[in-house]
Write a protein that holds these residues in place. Structure first.
Motif, PDB file in Angstrom:
ATOM      1  N   LEU A 132       8.639 -22.389  11.254  1.00  0.00           N
ATOM      2  CA  LEU A 132       8.904 -22.336   9.812  1.00  0.00           C
ATOM      3  C   LEU A 132       7.635 -22.373   8.966  1.00  0.00           C
ATOM      4  O   LEU A 132       7.579 -21.746   7.909  1.00  0.00           O
ATOM      5  CB  LEU A 132       9.844 -23.474   9.407  1.00  0.00           C
ATOM      6  N   SER A 133       6.629 -23.094   9.429  1.00  0.00           N
ATOM      7  CA  SER A 133       5.385 -23.195   8.651  1.00  0.00           C
ATOM      8  C   SER A 133       4.583 -21.892   8.654  1.00  0.00           C
ATOM      9  O   SER A 133       3.667 -21.742   7.854  1.00  0.00           O
ATOM     10  CB  SER A 133       4.516 -24.325   9.205  1.00  0.00           C
ATOM     11  N   SER A 155       6.265 -16.994   5.409  1.00  0.00           N
ATOM     12  CA  SER A 155       6.214 -17.106   3.955  1.00  0.00           C
ATOM     13  C   SER A 155       7.613 -17.187   3.366  1.00  0.00           C
ATOM     14  O   SER A 155       8.578 -16.677   3.932  1.00  0.00           O
ATOM     15  CB  SER A 155       5.479 -15.887   3.396  1.00  0.00           C
ATOM     16  N   PHE A 156       7.713 -17.776   2.184  1.00  0.00           N
ATOM     17  CA  PHE A 156       8.985 -17.808   1.464  1.00  0.00           C
ATOM     18  C   PHE A 156       9.230 -16.499   0.708  1.00  0.00           C
ATOM     19  O   PHE A 156      10.285 -16.333   0.113  1.00  0.00           O
ATOM     20  CB  PHE A 156       9.016 -18.979   0.479  1.00  0.00           C
ATOM     21  N   ALA A 157       8.278 -15.594   0.737  1.00  0.00           N
ATOM     22  CA  ALA A 157       8.413 -14.324   0.010  1.00  0.00           C
ATOM     23  C   ALA A 157       9.299 -13.346   0.775  1.00  0.00           C
ATOM     24  O   ALA A 157       9.329 -13.334   2.004  1.00  0.00           O
ATOM     25  CB  ALA A 157       7.034 -13.713  -0.207  1.00  0.00           C
ATOM     26  N   GLY A 196      11.223 -13.623   4.186  1.00  0.00           N
ATOM     27  CA  GLY A 196      10.874 -14.966   4.633  1.00  0.00           C
ATOM     28  C   GLY A 196      11.809 -16.027   4.080  1.00  0.00           C
ATOM     29  O   GLY A 196      12.111 -17.014   4.752  1.00  0.00           O
ATOM     30  N   LEU A 197      12.296 -15.823   2.852  1.00  0.00           N
ATOM     31  CA  LEU A 197      13.226 -16.788   2.266  1.00  0.00           C
ATOM     32  C   LEU A 197      14.522 -16.820   3.064  1.00  0.00           C
ATOM     33  O   LEU A 197      15.033 -17.900   3.368  1.00  0.00           O
ATOM     34  CB  LEU A 197      13.506 -16.442   0.799  1.00  0.00           C
ATOM     35  N   HIS A 236      19.834 -14.362  10.306  1.00  0.00           N
ATOM     36  CA  HIS A 236      18.510 -14.809  10.757  1.00  0.00           C
ATOM     37  C   HIS A 236      17.849 -13.724  11.615  1.00  0.00           C
ATOM     38  O   HIS A 236      16.649 -13.467  11.486  1.00  0.00           O
ATOM     39  CB  HIS A 236      18.633 -16.121  11.536  1.00  0.00           C
ATOM     40  N   GLN A 288      13.822 -18.641   6.334  1.00  0.00           N
ATOM     41  CA  GLN A 288      13.726 -20.093   6.151  1.00  0.00           C
ATOM     42  C   GLN A 288      15.106 -20.721   5.959  1.00  0.00           C
ATOM     43  O   GLN A 288      15.440 -21.716   6.615  1.00  0.00           O
ATOM     44  CB  GLN A 288      12.854 -20.413   4.926  1.00  0.00           C
ATOM     45  N   ILE A 289      15.900 -20.144   5.065  1.00  0.00           N
ATOM     46  CA  ILE A 289      17.223 -20.701   4.759  1.00  0.00           C
ATOM     47  C   ILE A 289      18.124 -20.659   5.984  1.00  0.00           C
ATOM     48  O   ILE A 289      18.786 -21.652   6.318  1.00  0.00           O
ATOM     49  CB  ILE A 289      17.877 -19.955   3.573  1.00  0.00           C
ATOM     50  N   HIS A 345      11.459 -23.268  15.855  1.00  0.00           N
ATOM     51  CA  HIS A 345      11.232 -23.291  14.414  1.00  0.00           C
ATOM     52  C   HIS A 345      10.513 -24.530  13.926  1.00  0.00           C
ATOM     53  O   HIS A 345       9.916 -24.517  12.846  1.00  0.00           O
ATOM     54  CB  HIS A 345      12.560 -23.168  13.662  1.00  0.00           C
TER      55      HIS A 345
END
Length: 135
Positions: free
Chosen positions: A91-92, A95-97, A100-101, A21, A104-105, A82
Motif C-alpha cells: 500500500l505504501s 499512489s492515491f492518484a 491508485g485510489l 482490485h 488503496q480502497i 499489501h
C-alpha cells in the motif's frame, strides 16, 4: 439456510471487491508472479464461488470449510502483500492518484470482507458441528 445466504453474500461481495482490485492492478500496473496469479485465480476467485454453491447443497459442510479456508488464505495473502513485504503491491508504494485510489480502497475493503468471510465460515462450522440436544 441463513448460513448459505450469508456465505453466498460474502462470496459475492468478495468477488466484486477483488474484481475491482484486480482491475486497478492491471491499470496501474502492479504485476503478480505466476505463483501469485495462480493463487489469486484458484484460492481467491474460484474457491469462494465453489464454497457458496456447496452451501446450498448436501455438501454444505465442505462448503463451509472451503469458505473459511479461501477467506483465510485471501486475508493472509492480502496482509502479506499489501501490508508486510515492501514491493510494488504494498500500500505504501501505490499512489492515491488515478487507479491508485481504487487500489488503496479495495485493498482495505478486501481485508474487511475476508475477515467477515472467515467469521461466517467459522460460524457455519460451529453451527453444523453442534450436537443435537437429547430431550
Amino acid at each position: 439456510m441463513k448460513i448459505a445466504q450469508y456465505g453466498t453474500t460474502i462470496a459475492v461481495i468478495h468477488a466484486i471487491a477483488n474484481g475491482m482490485h484486480g482491475l486497478a492492478h492491471v491499470e496501474i500496473p502492479v504485476g503478480l508472479s505466476l505463483l501469485q496469479s495462480s493463487f489469486v485465480v484458484v484460492v481467491i476467485f474460484l474457491t469462494p464461488i465453489v464454497a457458496a454453491v456447496l452451501l446450498w447443497t448436501q455438501f454444505y459442510h465442505l462448503g463451509s470449510w472451503l469458505l473459511l479456508g479461501s477467506m483465510a488464505g485471501s486475508l493472509l495473502f492480502g496482509i502479506y502483500n499489501h501490508l508486510i513485504v515492501i514491493s510494488p503491491d504494498h500500500l505504501s508504494q501505490v499512489s492515491f492518484a488515478g487507479w491508485g485510489l481504487l487500489f488503496q480502497i479495495t485493498a482495505i475493503l478486501i481485508l474487511i470482507v475476508d475477515g467477515l468471510g472467515c467469521w461466517i465460515g467459522g460460524w457455519a462450522l460451529k453451527t453444523i458441528q453442534q450436537p443435537e440436544e437429547i430431550l
